[in-house]
Design an enzyme around this catalytic site. Structure first.
Site, mmCIF file in Angstrom:
data_model
loop_
_atom_site.group_PDB
_atom_site.id
_atom_site.type_symbol
_atom_site.label_atom_id
_atom_site.label_comp_id
_atom_site.label_asym_id
_atom_site.label_seq_id
_atom_site.Cartn_x
_atom_site.Cartn_y
_atom_site.Cartn_z
ATOM 1 N N CYS A 51 0.827 -1.202 0.000
ATOM 2 C CA CYS A 51 0.000 0.000 0.000
ATOM 3 C C CYS A 51 0.868 1.261 0.000
ATOM 4 C CB CYS A 51 -0.974 -0.028 1.183
ATOM 5 S SG CYS A 51 -2.318 1.180 1.023
ATOM 6 N N HIS A 111 -3.702 -5.068 -0.166
ATOM 7 C CA HIS A 111 -3.305 -5.665 1.122
ATOM 8 C C HIS A 111 -3.407 -7.189 1.038
ATOM 9 C CE1 HIS A 111 -3.178 -1.976 3.680
ATOM 10 N NE2 HIS A 111 -3.951 -1.520 2.704
ATOM 11 N N GLU A 129 -2.163 -9.371 2.868
ATOM 12 C CA GLU A 129 -2.195 -10.014 4.183
ATOM 13 C C GLU A 129 -3.593 -10.476 4.576
ATOM 14 O OE1 GLU A 129 -2.416 -5.485 5.021
ATOM 15 O OE2 GLU A 129 -1.471 -6.848 3.588
#
Length: 535
Positions: A386, A509, A511
């Site tokens: 990001c 993102h 994750e």
């Protein structure tokens, strides 16, 4: 409303007592994993008592990371635990704050829904809470709804939620899990049960009777203490479960399974006892304690590094990939504010790989650009996420001669290589972000396409600035390219330099799409690259 004894959906509520931070979210997620392993369909909710509409504008030091759901909900970080443990993707309905429900109630009042009646906490607001709990009934496939109530029993702000649940138990079949704490007094060398007894008494005074107690402690809880708690709280002995602090939260489902937690729930609801296949989870957990082949030093560069929960999903995604790759990670949390061109060599010394972390605002951006320049020059394995991706783009622009390259988020003048997304406004802090999952088209033959083993990548977003298209030709070289583009908007999503060991950034993102049974390919590739190049 008459109680519906044969309703297919069963409702489980998780509350906390004595102190906050007892791991209600992990407990709810662990039970969800056990029930999922029996073949049940699970939906999980978090009801938060604070007045913010969502965590979107809250300081990470206050609340930790903002977890983004696939459909663009900005939610509590416990949603990350739910998705990682249960292996399901939830939605905006999985997190409601008191503020969010109140706003909806106020809008209805202004629109005349209540026909001039006085609007009060009871029954209008509590009815609204019940309405949110019942939203899951639209999905007929769901077997269990697990609802965690934030805060601690006795908190003023939690009262409406507890009242709503006490009403709800007369409408549907419910199972209440109460998580409490047993303090240990070193002077007398004993665990004290009185706080738990008082907490259970408070729950009962609200019209609720716990079906199960989870007792947190820093030490092992002897059976005589469990017997005592059972007698004093009138809760079945087999339903009083000790939960000592564990070295890995991923071991908790297996720990709960030793106490037949899922079977206790099935028996309570008078359901047949299903067989459980917990082996995939057990196989993952078995890898945790396996001797590691290497130790890797990872630098995590950000501005909220004093509070790991601000980057919870990233640290967990790294941990999960490391477990699968049989290596141990040493996290080096580095405050980006302290990085300058003079000390960057020293700050990055000894690191095997770097993650340039997300984070809005001016503070720390220059440090991230400096790190991006240094890691590129020294060929350190680097992943930018990001804001980290944006810093890498600005660093490349500076290498290509745009010495005034910057972001309009941090400067009022310069070459805005990073600029506000077209159509977005800066007038309000909330409601202006690009949120949720979108599809990125990956350039054929790019490193990204090889990592994802596809020409597409689906990732979740949370940002309001982007790479400015007018600078792309000035930035790209034969080796440094933007390798990913949004399928609908053509926004630039990924960058890479194939002349380096591993130098990749992405606007999204990743994750949020990692879990113990399916580690994320990008984090896997990051760690594999370090293993390959570490001495």
């Amino acid at each position: 409303m008459e109680k519906q004894k044969k309703k297919s959906i069963k409702y489980i509520f998780v509350t906390g007592g004595v102190v906050s931070g007892l791991g209600k979210g992990v407990s709810a997620a662990s039970l969800g994993r056990l029930l999922k392993s029996k073949g049940y369909n699970i939906f999980v909710q978090k009801l938060d008592p604070y007045l913010n509409l969502d965590p979107g504008t809250m300081d990470p030091y206050e609340h930790g990371e903002v977890y983004v759901t696939k459909d663009g909900g900005e939610t509590d970080l416990d949603l990350g635990h739910y998705e990682r443990f249960i292996g399901e993707q939830f939605n905006k309905n999985s997190n409601y704050t008191q503020g969010k429900i109140l706003q909806e109630l106020f809008d209805e009042e202004r629109n005349g829904k209540f026909c001039g009646k006085t609007v009060q906490i009871f029954p209008q607001f509590t009815n609204k809470i019940i309405e949110k709990i019942l939203l899951s009934e639209k999905n007929k496939k769901i077997d269990f709804v697990i609802t965690e109530v934030g805060g601690t029993i006795g908190d003023m702000e939690s009262e409406p939620f507890i009242k709503a649940i006490s009403e709800f138990q007369n409408m549907r079949e419910t199972f209440l899990i109460h998580v409490t704490y047993l303090p240990y007094l070193t002077a007398s060398e004993e665990l004290k049960t009185k706080p738990t007894q008082e907490s259970v008494a408070k729950v009962m005074s609200k019209g609720l009777i716990p079906s199960m107690l989870l007792l947190r402690s820093e030490i092992e809880i002897p059976n005589k203490i469990l017997d005592k708690v059972s007698r004093r709280t009138l809760i079945k002995r087999e339903n009083v479960i000790p939960v000592p602090t564990n070295d890995s939260i991923y071991k908790i489902p297996l720990f709960f399974n030793e106490f037949k937690m899922a079977e206790i729930v099935e028996k309570y609801f008078d359901m047949p006892i299903k067989k459980m296949d917990i082996s995939p989870w057990s196989n993952f957990v078995a890898k945790i304690d396996k001797p590691k082949s290497k130790i890797l030093n990872i630098g995590l560069i950000g501005k909220y590094v004093e509070f790991e929960d601000a980057y919870k999903s990233i640290s967990e995604a790294l941990k999960i990939s490391a477990i699968h790759k049989n290596v141990k990670l040493i996290y080096n949390w580095i405050q980006v504010d302290e990085i300058t061109k003079i000390n960057v060599d020293n700050k990055l010394k000894g690191l095997d790989g770097i993650i340039i972390l997300p984070g809005f605002g001016k503070r720390g951006f220059d440090g991230k650009v400096i790190v991006s320049q240094k890691s590129w020059k020294d060929d350190i394995v680097t992943l930018g996420i990001c804001y980290g991706f944006q810093a890498m783009a600005v660093a490349q622009a500076k290498r290509q001669g745009l010495v005034n390259a910057t972001s309009s988020e941090v400067d009022k003048k310069g070459d805005f290589v990073i600029d506000i997304i077209k159509g977005k406004s800066l007038k309000n802090k909330a409601g202006i972000l690009r949120l949720g999952e979108s599809t990125t088209i990956l350039k054929k033959g790019s490193i990204a396409s090889k990592i994802y083993d596809s020409n597409e990548a689906k990732e979740r977003h949370r940002h309001k600035f982007e790479v400015n298209p007018k600078y792309i030709n000035s930035i790209e070289t034969k080796t440094f390219i933007f390798s990913g583009f949004d399928k609908k908007t053509n926004l630039y999503e990924m960058l890479e330099d194939n002349s380096k060991k591993f130098y990749i950034g992405l606007q999204a993102h990743p994750e949020f799409n990692s879990n113990p049974l399916t580690s994320h390919k990008l984090f896997d590739a990051f760690i594999e690259s370090i293993i390959k190049n570490v001495k």
